[in-house]
Design a protein around this motif. Sequence first.
Motif, mmCIF file in Angstrom:
data_model
loop_
_atom_site.group_PDB
_atom_site.id
_atom_site.type_symbol
_atom_site.label_atom_id
_atom_site.label_comp_id
_atom_site.label_asym_id
_atom_site.label_seq_id
_atom_site.Cartn_x
_atom_site.Cartn_y
_atom_site.Cartn_z
ATOM 1 N N PHE A 110 -1.419 10.750 -2.709
ATOM 2 C CA PHE A 110 -1.628 9.438 -3.326
ATOM 3 C C PHE A 110 -2.194 8.432 -2.331
ATOM 4 N N VAL A 111 -1.626 8.376 -1.136
ATOM 5 C CA VAL A 111 -2.117 7.445 -0.117
ATOM 6 C C VAL A 111 -3.556 7.779 0.254
ATOM 7 N N VAL B 79 0.035 8.982 10.306
ATOM 8 C CA VAL B 79 0.490 7.860 11.136
ATOM 9 C C VAL B 79 1.420 6.932 10.365
ATOM 10 N N VAL B 80 1.353 6.941 9.040
ATOM 11 C CA VAL B 80 2.152 5.989 8.278
ATOM 12 C C VAL B 80 3.615 6.400 8.199
ATOM 13 N N PHE C 167 1.096 -1.563 11.456
ATOM 14 C CA PHE C 167 2.238 -2.352 11.929
ATOM 15 C C PHE C 167 2.059 -3.842 11.624
ATOM 16 N N ILE C 168 0.829 -4.337 11.824
ATOM 17 C CA ILE C 168 0.565 -5.754 11.538
ATOM 18 C C ILE C 168 0.811 -6.058 10.066
ATOM 19 N N LEU C 169 0.327 -5.183 9.191
ATOM 20 C CA LEU C 169 0.498 -5.397 7.756
ATOM 21 C C LEU C 169 1.958 -5.268 7.333
ATOM 22 N N TYR C 170 2.668 -4.306 7.922
ATOM 23 C CA TYR C 170 4.043 -4.028 7.473
ATOM 24 C C TYR C 170 5.062 -4.950 8.143
ATOM 25 N N ALA D 256 0.430 1.095 4.006
ATOM 26 C CA ALA D 256 -0.340 2.268 4.429
ATOM 27 C C ALA D 256 -1.703 2.298 3.758
ATOM 28 N N ILE D 257 -1.730 2.048 2.452
ATOM 29 C CA ILE D 257 -2.998 2.072 1.707
ATOM 30 C C ILE D 257 -3.925 0.960 2.183
#
Length: 219
Positions: free
Chosen positions: A23-24, A162-163, A72-75, A91-92
Amino acid sequence: MIGFSIFFSVVQGLVAGLGVTVFVTIASLALAAALGFFLALLRQFAGIKFINLAIDACCEILCNVPALTHVFILYFGLASLGVKLTSITAAILGLGLIGAAITCAIFRAGFAALPGGQAEAALAAGLTPLQTIFEILTPQAMRIALPGLGNYAVQLLKDTSVVSAIAAPEIMFFARSMVTSSFQTTMIYATAAALYLLLSLPLMQATQFLERRYGRLKG
């Protein structure tokens, strides 16, 4: 029998992350292709210096900073500002934005490979600029871009690993969890590698099929 039962439990545990990995990959690829194509159109045909510089700068940043940093920045980074994304959404978005920079270069190369006289001839024949871009140039550029897009899709599938660092429940997330609890390091990671291979091979075959059927070079 004991060894086989352990192996079966490992496979069963890793398959739990198979759906998320697929899915990702698909969602990130769709985002990357759509945004990359849009950026390529702007960069190739807009002819506005500010836009060109902005696109070039964004692509350089996205391509030259590790994927894990963007994720990391997004999460974590956005969460500190009050914007909380799920691990799968981060991740997406992370992989999709990086992919947009890559596919932008691929699409631009496709447009750049076309003879310049085609656009002039289409305009002279009475087609509008938009008709020229989407009806004449884009189909040909897509055929040229197919090999690059196929290679990127395979690479993206592998990059989803990596996610696991943000607890996205894909294959490597479950692999790391099982290694921590069972210490069957070699078996677990070898099985994970085999699963990625089983996913990559059909994708590579599909890419080669599309290249043979629609690509510029027939084989």
